[in-house]
Scaffold this active site. Structure first.
Site, PDB file in Angstrom:
ATOM      1  N   CYS A 352       0.880  -1.166   0.000  1.00 26.75           N
ATOM      2  CA  CYS A 352       0.000   0.000   0.000  1.00 26.75           C
ATOM      3  C   CYS A 352       0.913   1.210   0.000  1.00 26.75           C
ATOM      4  O   CYS A 352       1.483   1.555   1.037  1.00 26.75           O
ATOM      5  CB  CYS A 352      -0.931   0.020   1.219  1.00 26.75           C
ATOM      6  SG  CYS A 352      -1.910   1.539   1.346  1.00 26.75           S
ATOM      7  N   CYS A 355      -0.352   4.389   2.337  1.00 27.03           N
ATOM      8  CA  CYS A 355      -0.288   4.325   3.807  1.00 27.03           C
ATOM      9  C   CYS A 355       0.174   2.928   4.212  1.00 27.03           C
ATOM     10  O   CYS A 355       1.336   2.591   4.043  1.00 27.03           O
ATOM     11  CB  CYS A 355      -1.610   4.709   4.461  1.00 27.03           C
ATOM     12  SG  CYS A 355      -3.060   3.847   3.842  1.00 27.03           S
ATOM     13  N   SER A 356      -0.734   2.093   4.712  1.00 25.86           N
ATOM     14  CA  SER A 356      -0.330   0.745   5.122  1.00 25.86           C
ATOM     15  C   SER A 356      -1.539  -0.183   5.191  1.00 25.86           C
ATOM     16  O   SER A 356      -1.650  -0.985   6.103  1.00 25.86           O
ATOM     17  CB  SER A 356       0.377   0.789   6.479  1.00 25.86           C
ATOM     18  OG  SER A 356      -0.477   1.377   7.451  1.00 25.86           O
ATOM     19  N   CYS A 357      -2.478  -0.051   4.236  1.00 33.05           N
ATOM     20  CA  CYS A 357      -3.662  -0.917   4.219  1.00 33.05           C
ATOM     21  C   CYS A 357      -3.226  -2.384   4.200  1.00 33.05           C
ATOM     22  O   CYS A 357      -2.361  -2.771   3.410  1.00 33.05           O
ATOM     23  CB  CYS A 357      -4.517  -0.598   3.003  1.00 33.05           C
ATOM     24  SG  CYS A 357      -5.200   1.070   3.023  1.00 33.05           S
TER      25      CYS A 357
END
Length: 450
Positions: A352, A355-357
């Site tokens: 991702c 962000c950090s999905c």
């Protein structure tokens, strides 16, 4: 063309290596998560009451995580890139709480120790007089990384030496005024600088000068200058050495994190006992079963389940009592799961970049490397090199497909079952599958076969 969003790091080509080793969360990181969830019931579950949400409207609030993401993306680019994952949480939370009039800039600055700047009752006598030599500070002394400061000192004069030409009078600090903080006026000086002292390439006369107004808080006696904070560059030698580097080794904004904590405690928005209790409860998050491993092992042994997993991941998850792959990202729906299958022809890897999905319910907490700028920026541009740093070298005949996740999608890689495991029990198969296999940075291997 790149967006002005500092979180949009995909393909930036940063040379920083990826630390593939597991990193424990520090106490302050756990506190930030708990404080955010305690005080800000917003992006994920905030009650939409006009009384409580003064600024937020249907137009700007698009769902559970969108506002937090927006505030992280609104940080200064340099701050975003030097802050750790949970420091970004803290800075975004500060922006939201200030915007919603829950806390004030002044409260944070006082908690940071800037009492003399804010609570000065009377104007001070000028520290300098005409003819004095002075040096302009090389860095801004009020630490407000949550909000780009309003500075009236030209950057080209930072660290330069000049001479006081006159005292202009006493004036309020424009930086504090811009933050809505009333303050006692302090001396403003007219300072003369020689052009050749500012621009080494200057070709004019040595008597040519520039004059500028500088506030007293920006001036120091020559020789007393504080050195700008230096962030050490990691030593890079080989992929093996790269794995030792972590961008989280040097958190820069812990003072701000602590100031936020003190401010929330002082206002009664959190309590020390409640914070400690919630942190203890949060430790159980580390024990979330990696359901993705169970699902993959079953798919390896049950062709009908594999077909279901690929065609209808939601129904496949339901067989394990799972109804969502991650936390809800909008008011109305949970993120959708997409399962991608590795073959001899195609290898899949997930990231991702914004962000950090991550499918937390299926894979547990995302590892530090998955959230790092290094991984997010490099894997879309250098996927094979990144995979090699994780120990996975793919033949040129195998295509690499990178999946850049969005806020409303989660991905799970279905790796190939290793040859020679035909007689393995389900538990033996599970032992071959790791979280990293399901992200796609490694593949299952039989111990001792490498």
């Amino acid at each position: 063309m790149k967006t002005p969003n500092p979180a949009d790091v995909g393909g930036d080509g940063t040379p920083d290596a990826i630390n593939a080793e597991a990193e424990p969360h520090h106490l302050w990181e756990k506190e930030i998560r708990i404080m955010t969830e305690t005080v800000y019931k917003g992006p994920w579950d905030r009650m939409r009451k006009e009384k409580e949400i003064r600024i937020m409207t249907e137009t700007v609030y698009k769902g559970p995580w969108d506002r937090m993401r927006k505030e992280m993306e609104s940080l200064d680019d340099a701050v975003y890139r030097t802050a750790t994952y949970y420091e970004r949480w803290a800075l975004a939370l500060i922006r939201i709480l200030i915007s919603d009039n829950v806390i004030e800039h002044k409260e944070l600055l006082l908690a940071l120790g800037y009492d003399s700047d804010i609570e000065k009752k009377t104007s001070s006598e000028p520290a300098f007089k005409p003819g004095d030599k002075v040096t302009v500070n090389s860095q801004f002394h009020l630490n407000t990384p949550w909000d780009r400061p309003h500075i009236r000192t030209p950057g080209y004069l930072f660290g330069k030496q000049g001479t006081i030409e006159r005292i202009c009078g006493d004036f309020p600090s424009p930086t504090l005024q811009a933050l809505g903080i009333s303050n006692t006026p302090s001396p403003l000086y007219r300072v003369t600088f020689h052009q050749k002292d500012i621009w080494p390439e200057y070709e004019g006369s040595s008597t040519d000068t520039i004059e500028a107004e500088i506030y007293e808080s920006w001036l120091q006696v020559p020789g007393n200058e504080s050195e700008p904070e230096q962030v050490p560059e990691p030593v890079k030698k080989s992929p093996h050495d790269y794995l030792k580097h972590s961008e989280n080794e040097n958190p820069r904004y812990l003072r701000v994190v602590e100031a936020l904590k003190v401010t929330l405690l002082n206002k009664g928005l959190i309590t020390s006992d409640g914070l400690r209790s919630d942190i203890e409860k949060s430790e159980n998050i580390d024990e979330i079963p990696v359901h993705g491993i169970d699902m993959v092992a079953k798919a390896w042994t049950d062709p009908a389940y594999e077909e279901l997993l690929l065609k209808s991941p939601k129904d496949a998850m339901a067989q394990f009592g799972i109804h969502s792959s991650g936390s809800t990202t909008s008011e109305h729906k949970a993120p959708l799961l997409i399962v991608v299958k590795n073959t001899d022809e195609v290898h899949n890897v997930v990231v991702c970049t914004l962000c950090s999905c991550y499918p937390t319910v299926l894979l547990g907490k995302p590892p530090s490397w998955y959230k790092s700028i290094s991984y997010r920026s490099r894997v879309v541009r250098q996927p094979r090199q990144v995979l090699e740093e994780f120990g996975l070298r793919l033949p040129s005949t195998t295509s690499v497909k990178v999946h850049d996740s969005t806020a409303d999608m989660r991905y799970l890689v279905l790796p190939m079952r290793p040859a020679g495991t035909e007689g393995y029990t389900l538990d033996q198969l599970k032992a071959l599958i790791t979280r990293d296999c399901l992200v796609g940075v490694t593949v299952p291997v039989i111990k001792g076969s490498q």
